[in-house]
Design a protein around this motif. Structure first.
Motif, short mmCIF file in Angstrom:
data_model
loop_
_atom_site.label_atom_id
_atom_site.label_comp_id
_atom_site.label_asym_id
_atom_site.label_seq_id
_atom_site.Cartn_x
_atom_site.Cartn_y
_atom_site.Cartn_z
N TRP A 1 0.86 -1.18 0.00
CA TRP A 1 0.00 0.00 0.00
C TRP A 1 0.89 1.22 0.00
O TRP A 1 2.09 1.13 0.29
N LYS B 1 -1.78 4.01 -12.33
CA LYS B 1 -1.81 2.55 -12.13
C LYS B 1 -0.53 2.12 -11.43
O LYS B 1 0.57 2.34 -11.94
N ASP C 1 -3.74 -1.56 -8.73
CA ASP C 1 -4.77 -0.66 -8.22
C ASP C 1 -4.52 0.70 -8.84
O ASP C 1 -3.37 1.05 -9.14
N ASN C 2 -5.58 1.46 -9.08
CA ASN C 2 -5.47 2.84 -9.55
C ASN C 2 -5.57 3.75 -8.34
O ASN C 2 -6.43 3.54 -7.46
N THR C 3 -4.70 4.76 -8.28
CA THR C 3 -4.70 5.65 -7.13
C THR C 3 -6.00 6.44 -7.06
O THR C 3 -6.57 6.83 -8.08
N ASP C 4 -6.45 6.68 -5.83
CA ASP C 4 -7.69 7.43 -5.62
C ASP C 4 -7.39 8.93 -5.59
O ASP C 4 -6.27 9.36 -5.89
N TYR D 1 -3.20 3.87 -2.83
CA TYR D 1 -3.45 2.61 -3.52
C TYR D 1 -3.23 1.47 -2.54
O TYR D 1 -2.60 1.64 -1.48
N GLU E 1 4.94 1.64 -11.14
CA GLU E 1 3.90 2.54 -11.59
C GLU E 1 3.96 2.60 -13.11
O GLU E 1 5.03 2.43 -13.71
#
Length: 189
Positions: A29, A53, A71-74, A79, A93
């Motif tokens: 994370w 991503k 995961d795509n960053t919020d 992530y 990334e």
């Protein structure tokens, strides 16, 4: 943690021992952020970047491949990728045009090891920055609206000393005297 269960099976005079092992999965994370001072460390004034991503590069080829966990960053640049068995992984990334990595060597990947003790979650942050551009014009106009000596001519150089520990930058002048600097202006007004 590991929970081992053993089952003894006897088949027509043969004895087999089967061991079943349960392993807790871990993950990674972190935060993807705009590294304004290019130092590779997240500072309080550096915002997260949305829509990047972050993926686990299972085949270590430096590219995202279909099926690799991601995961795509919020909106805050956060992530999280779970479900990883204990072992060493490359977490990367996907680069975006106009952005540069602030990791050593400009790398877009970090290496981490998910420990065998189980439920190991490692924090990996990724910083990126954008290079800007500066247009500097210096023109000296005498009282009669003529360009005076002392103005920079095309090919002359000058230096700007920056703050935040950045190295001084040498620029080369590119405008000729009496060249229009703005499309709706008079010459050098």
């Amino acid at each position: 943690s590991r929970n081992n269960r053993t089952l003894n099976i006897t088949l027509t005079g043969e004895n087999y021992v089967c061991t079943f092992t349960n392993t807790e999965l871990g993950g990674v994370w972190g935060k993807k952020y705009n590294d304004l001072d290019w130092d590779g460390r997240k500072d309080s004034d550096e915002d997260g970047l949305r829509g990047w991503k972050i993926y686990v590069d299972l085949n270590d080829n430096g590219n995202y491949d279909s099926g690799e966990p991601y995961d795509n960053t919020d909106g805050d640049g956060d992530y999280s990728i779970g479900g990883l068995l204990p072992k060493t992984y490359s977490v990367c990334e996907v680069p975006q045009p106009g952005w540069y990595s602030s990791l050593p060597g400009g790398s877009f990947c970090k290496t981490t090891t998910i420990g065998s003790s189980g439920a190991d979650w490692d924090e990996l942050n990724f910083g990126n920055y954008q290079k800007g551009s500066i247009k500097v014009c210096k023109v000296i106009i005498d009282p009669y609206n003529n360009i005076s000596n002392g103005s920079l001519f095309a090919g002359d150089t000058f230096t700007i000393n920056w703050d935040k520990g950045l190295a001084p930058t040498v620029f080369t002048a590119g405008y000729e005297p009496n060249e229009k600097l703005f499309s709706d202006s008079e010459v050098n007004d």
